[in-house]
Design a protein around this motif. Structure first.
Motif, PDB file in Angstrom:
ATOM      1  N   HIS A  10     -30.467  26.181  -8.699  1.00  0.00           N
ATOM      2  CA  HIS A  10     -30.931  24.955  -9.342  1.00  0.00           C
ATOM      3  C   HIS A  10     -31.574  24.024  -8.318  1.00  0.00           C
ATOM      4  CE1 HIS A  10     -31.033  21.319 -11.737  1.00  0.00           C
ATOM      5  NE2 HIS A  10     -30.321  20.713 -10.802  1.00  0.00           N
ATOM      6  N   VAL A  14     -35.516  22.686  -8.137  1.00  0.00           N
ATOM      7  CA  VAL A  14     -35.912  21.277  -8.029  1.00  0.00           C
ATOM      8  C   VAL A  14     -36.853  21.085  -6.841  1.00  0.00           C
ATOM      9  CG1 VAL A  14     -35.055  18.961  -7.504  1.00  0.00           C
ATOM     10  CG2 VAL A  14     -33.884  20.361  -9.208  1.00  0.00           C
ATOM     11  N   LYS A 129     -31.496  11.463 -19.425  1.00  0.00           N
ATOM     12  CA  LYS A 129     -32.730  12.193 -19.132  1.00  0.00           C
ATOM     13  C   LYS A 129     -33.942  11.402 -19.634  1.00  0.00           C
ATOM     14  CE  LYS A 129     -32.578  16.608 -19.885  1.00  0.00           C
ATOM     15  NZ  LYS A 129     -32.623  17.917 -20.572  1.00  0.00           N
ATOM     16  N   THR A 247     -34.790  26.389 -14.304  1.00  0.00           N
ATOM     17  CA  THR A 247     -34.233  25.110 -14.745  1.00  0.00           C
ATOM     18  C   THR A 247     -35.023  24.644 -15.967  1.00  0.00           C
ATOM     19  OG1 THR A 247     -33.502  22.914 -14.010  1.00  0.00           O
ATOM     20  CG2 THR A 247     -35.674  23.633 -13.276  1.00  0.00           C
ATOM     21  N   THR A 250     -38.327  20.027 -18.719  1.00  0.00           N
ATOM     22  CA  THR A 250     -38.445  18.591 -18.443  1.00  0.00           C
ATOM     23  C   THR A 250     -38.147  18.300 -16.978  1.00  0.00           C
ATOM     24  OG1 THR A 250     -37.824  18.017 -20.697  1.00  0.00           O
ATOM     25  CG2 THR A 250     -37.594  16.299 -19.047  1.00  0.00           C
ATOM     26  N   ARG A 251     -37.116  18.948 -16.440  1.00  0.00           N
ATOM     27  CA  ARG A 251     -36.740  18.713 -15.050  1.00  0.00           C
ATOM     28  C   ARG A 251     -37.852  19.163 -14.103  1.00  0.00           C
ATOM     29  NH1 ARG A 251     -31.693  20.578 -15.283  1.00  0.00           N
ATOM     30  NH2 ARG A 251     -30.857  18.511 -15.700  1.00  0.00           N
TER      31      ARG A 251
END
Length: 287
Positions: A10, A14, A129, A247, A250-251
């Motif tokens: 994860h 990112v 979020k 992931t 949206t992230r």
């Protein structure tokens, strides 16, 4: 997958998404440098042709057989939408509105991604979020400052705003719909094929506009900029798809907000453009 390994993956996703945001901003600056030597369609064609060539061999090595027949057209359509239709909408919209306003509208991609993902059941909207996504949009607005408020061309600014919004919607839809194919196939394989489909689309568009007969008069520095744009796009696209496979959409897309920030920062560093307090406030908001 749970535990320390899942957390590491994860975190890497990112980091890859953030690096992609920085890459997009860097490519924008290089595009500004070379765009006077060509036209947008030809530059886009060269950008993704170079990217495809660089991805071809590693994609062939990573491939686990050919795509299933039912997946070929959807992956090609995603590539054409991502690299062709999105750019057409963006370039058309920027004829009517300032580039800063276009960048701010395009910064809504994470919000549109979250909404679309929730509508088709791929993602869950949460209050935290949503606040985070909205804060990135506010941050981009701060960073671009008063440039966002510059008047549009004539009284048809709404046409440009709708076109750029359509461009953002293309990015959001692609971000959500890529994931099933990234689970089935290696990221490099999907990256190369999607980029190949876009090269065919852009070659046809450039041919219709007569670009091939008049748009290849680059200086040495211009060719270096084109190669940088193409090579960085190949790396950035691979990292972006890899992040999407590990992931939530949206992230991943929220880090696209780093692109106008990076563009403004490099403009200050390389072109001696001033950095205002609003830019600093925007950077803090995006982070």
């Amino acid at each position: 997958m749970t535990g320390p390994k899942a957390k590491r993956i994860h975190l890497l996703a990112v980091v890859a998404a953030a690096a992609t945001g920085v890459q997009v901003g860097s490519a924008i600056v290089a595009t500004r440098f070379v765009i006077d030597q060509t036209d947008p369609v030809t530059l886009a064609f060269l950008r993704y042709l170079i990217g495809f060539i660089l991805l071809l061999y590693p994609a062939w090595r990573a491939a686990r057989g050919w795509f299933r027949r039912r997946d070929i057209l959807p992956i090609a359509a995603l590539g054409i939408t991502q690299f062709g239709i999105l750019i057409v909408f963006m370039n058309y919209g920027l004829k009517f509105i300032p580039s800063a306003r276009g960048a701010l509208i395009f910064a809504t991609v994470p919000l549109l991604t979250m909404i679309f993902g929730a509508l088709i059941g791929r993602e869950r909207m949460t209050l935290l979020k949503t606040i985070g996504v909205l804060l990135t949009i506010v941050g981009v607005g701060f960073a671009l400052g008063e440039k966002v408020l510059l008047p549009a061309a004539g009284d048809v600014g709404w046409i440009g705003e709708l076109a750029v919004l359509a461009s953002a919607l293309c990015a959001a839809v692609c971000s959500v719909l890529y994931r099933p194919y990234l689970v089935k196939y290696p990221t490099l394989q999907v990256s190369a094929f999607a980029m190949f489909a876009s090269v065919g689309f852009l070659a046809a568009a450039a041919g219709l506009e007569g670009s091939f007969s008049s748009s290849f008069h680059f200086t040495l520095a211009g060719w270096m900029a084109v190669v940088f744009i193409g090579a960085s796009s190949a790396i950035g696209y691979y990292m972006w798809l890899w992040a999407l496979g590990h992931t939530s959409p949206t992230r991943v897309t929220v880090f696209l907000s780093l692109s106008p920030i990076t563009s403004a920062a490099l403009g200050a560093l390389l072109l001696a453009e001033p950095i205002s307090l609003l830019f600093v406030a925007g950077l803090i908001s995006v982070i």
